[in-house]
Design a protein around this motif. Structure first.
Motif, PDB file in Angstrom:
ATOM      1  N   LEU A 215       4.821  -3.935 -11.556  1.00  0.00           N
ATOM      2  CA  LEU A 215       3.814  -4.052 -10.499  1.00  0.00           C
ATOM      3  C   LEU A 215       2.440  -3.959 -11.149  1.00  0.00           C
ATOM      4  CD1 LEU A 215       5.169  -1.656  -7.697  1.00  0.00           C
ATOM      5  CD2 LEU A 215       5.501  -4.133  -7.885  1.00  0.00           C
ATOM      6  N   ALA A 216       1.448  -4.504 -10.477  1.00  0.00           N
ATOM      7  CA  ALA A 216       0.051  -4.334 -10.891  1.00  0.00           C
ATOM      8  C   ALA A 216      -0.681  -3.656  -9.747  1.00  0.00           C
ATOM      9  CB  ALA A 216      -0.580  -5.688 -11.207  1.00  0.00           C
ATOM     10  N   ALA A 217      -1.598  -2.770 -10.085  1.00  0.00           N
ATOM     11  CA  ALA A 217      -2.415  -2.099  -9.076  1.00  0.00           C
ATOM     12  C   ALA A 217      -3.740  -2.843  -8.974  1.00  0.00           C
ATOM     13  CB  ALA A 217      -2.637  -0.645  -9.457  1.00  0.00           C
ATOM     14  N   GLU A 218      -4.054  -3.296  -7.780  1.00  0.00           N
ATOM     15  CA  GLU A 218      -5.333  -3.949  -7.504  1.00  0.00           C
ATOM     16  C   GLU A 218      -6.069  -3.095  -6.486  1.00  0.00           C
ATOM     17  OE1 GLU A 218      -4.416  -7.868  -6.099  1.00  0.00           O
ATOM     18  OE2 GLU A 218      -3.686  -8.529  -8.064  1.00  0.00           O
TER      19      GLU A 218
ATOM     20  N   ARG B  13      -8.886   1.978  -2.636  1.00  0.00           N
ATOM     21  CA  ARG B  13      -7.519   2.438  -2.893  1.00  0.00           C
ATOM     22  C   ARG B  13      -6.762   1.333  -3.628  1.00  0.00           C
ATOM     23  NH1 ARG B  13      -6.032   6.521   1.136  1.00  0.00           N
ATOM     24  NH2 ARG B  13      -7.765   6.742   2.562  1.00  0.00           N
ATOM     25  N   PRO B  14      -5.661   1.711  -4.290  1.00  0.00           N
ATOM     26  CA  PRO B  14      -4.876   0.669  -4.952  1.00  0.00           C
ATOM     27  C   PRO B  14      -3.885   0.023  -3.982  1.00  0.00           C
ATOM     28  CG  PRO B  14      -3.997   2.817  -5.509  1.00  0.00           C
ATOM     29  CD  PRO B  14      -5.216   3.054  -4.651  1.00  0.00           C
TER      30      PRO B  14
ATOM     31  N   LEU C 218       9.761   4.139   3.608  1.00  0.00           N
ATOM     32  CA  LEU C 218      10.802   4.742   2.778  1.00  0.00           C
ATOM     33  C   LEU C 218      11.081   6.203   3.108  1.00  0.00           C
ATOM     34  CD1 LEU C 218       9.803   3.273  -0.707  1.00  0.00           C
ATOM     35  CD2 LEU C 218      11.659   2.520   0.804  1.00  0.00           C
ATOM     36  N   GLY C 219      10.057   6.944   3.529  1.00  0.00           N
ATOM     37  CA  GLY C 219      10.247   8.375   3.724  1.00  0.00           C
ATOM     38  C   GLY C 219      10.427   9.109   2.409  1.00  0.00           C
ATOM     39  N   CYS C 220       9.992   8.515   1.336  1.00  0.00           N
ATOM     40  CA  CYS C 220      10.085   9.105   0.000  1.00  0.00           C
ATOM     41  C   CYS C 220       9.030  10.200  -0.135  1.00  0.00           C
ATOM     42  CB  CYS C 220       9.841   7.997  -1.040  1.00  0.00           C
ATOM     43  SG  CYS C 220       9.874   8.510  -2.755  1.00  0.00           S
ATOM     44  N   PRO C 221       9.359  11.333  -0.764  1.00  0.00           N
ATOM     45  CA  PRO C 221       8.340  12.360  -1.001  1.00  0.00           C
ATOM     46  C   PRO C 221       7.129  11.764  -1.726  1.00  0.00           C
ATOM     47  CG  PRO C 221      10.517  13.193  -1.569  1.00  0.00           C
ATOM     48  CD  PRO C 221      10.670  11.722  -1.292  1.00  0.00           C
ATOM     49  N   ARG C 222       5.931  12.156  -1.306  1.00  0.00           N
ATOM     50  CA  ARG C 222       4.689  11.580  -1.835  1.00  0.00           C
ATOM     51  C   ARG C 222       4.599  11.661  -3.357  1.00  0.00           C
ATOM     52  NH1 ARG C 222       0.396  10.499   1.407  1.00  0.00           N
ATOM     53  NH2 ARG C 222      -1.110  11.106  -0.193  1.00  0.00           N
TER      54      ARG C 222
ATOM     55  N   ARG D  32       0.829  -1.208   0.000  1.00  0.00           N
ATOM     56  CA  ARG D  32       0.000   0.000   0.000  1.00  0.00           C
ATOM     57  C   ARG D  32       0.861   1.254   0.000  1.00  0.00           C
ATOM     58  NH1 ARG D  32      -4.560  -1.822   4.456  1.00  0.00           N
ATOM     59  NH2 ARG D  32      -5.116  -3.747   3.376  1.00  0.00           N
ATOM     60  N   PHE D  33       0.336   2.291  -0.637  1.00  0.00           N
ATOM     61  CA  PHE D  33       1.040   3.566  -0.723  1.00  0.00           C
ATOM     62  C   PHE D  33       1.490   4.026   0.659  1.00  0.00           C
ATOM     63  CE2 PHE D  33       1.554   8.102  -0.945  1.00  0.00           C
ATOM     64  CZ  PHE D  33       2.122   8.319  -2.199  1.00  0.00           C
ATOM     65  N   SER D  34       0.575   3.964   1.635  1.00  0.00           N
ATOM     66  CA  SER D  34       0.895   4.443   2.986  1.00  0.00           C
ATOM     67  C   SER D  34       2.041   3.634   3.609  1.00  0.00           C
ATOM     68  CB  SER D  34      -0.340   4.389   3.886  1.00  0.00           C
ATOM     69  OG  SER D  34      -0.824   3.054   3.987  1.00  0.00           O
TER      70      SER D  34
END
Length: 163
Positions: free
Chosen positions: A73-76, A86-87, A53-57, A45-47
């Motif tokens: 990757l595939a988004a489900e 959400r993906p 990672l602390g990567c910029p959004r 998940r994005f969150s």
């Protein structure tokens, strides 16, 4: 053309069609490899990626879109009760083919860049507990040492155009 004619195929080859360079256009950026590491560790998940990672959004969103566009990757879609859908991101067979490369980076890092206490994560074979290693084999299943590898012109080999 031969070296006798004044051209060295290793130095005078056209590198515009190099598969390594083309691959690095997709996965050659730090955040991309770290996203793949996190997918391999179980994040989807994005969150979760953002938290670990602390990567910029905006950069994270861009990298995830690119990995989906490239079929790595595939988004489900998932939906928690009371929330919007959400993906979540899952690795594809194309993405699984990158695991040996990521494992190779991890193996090199564990040898040369690990914390003095040792590696932060160990890759183990779930069935027997043995440590997993990235290794090189030929298509006849022989272990191949680096000094036994030769680079020969392939089907798309070409020399640089004369300048």
């Amino acid at each position: 053309m031969s070296e006798a004619a004044g051209l060295d195929p290793h130095l005078d080859r056209d590198t515009s069609n190099c598969s390594i360079a083309r691959t690095l256009e997709i996965v050659g950026e730090k955040w991309t490899i770290l996203i793949l590491r996190e997918v391999w560790y179980g994040s989807s998940r994005f969150s979760e990626f953002e938290r670990v990672l602390g990567c910029p959004r905006n950069l994270l969103a861009e990298r995830l879109r690119m990995l989906v566009k490239e079929g790595i990757l595939a988004a489900e879609t998932y939906q928690e009760p009371g929330s919007r859908s959400r993906p979540k991101y899952v690795i594809t067979p194309k993405g699984m083919d990158l695991v040996p490369a990521v494992m190779g980076l991890m193996q090199w890092g564990d040898k040369y860049r690990a914390d003095p206490a040792g590696p932060a994560v160990e890759a183990r074979h779930r069935d027997c507990g043995g440590q997993v290693h990235a290794e090189i084999h030929c298509d006849r299943n022989h272990d191949v040492e680096l000094d036994a590898i030769e680079s020969l012109p392939g089907p798309a080999f070409r020399l640089r155009p004369n300048r």
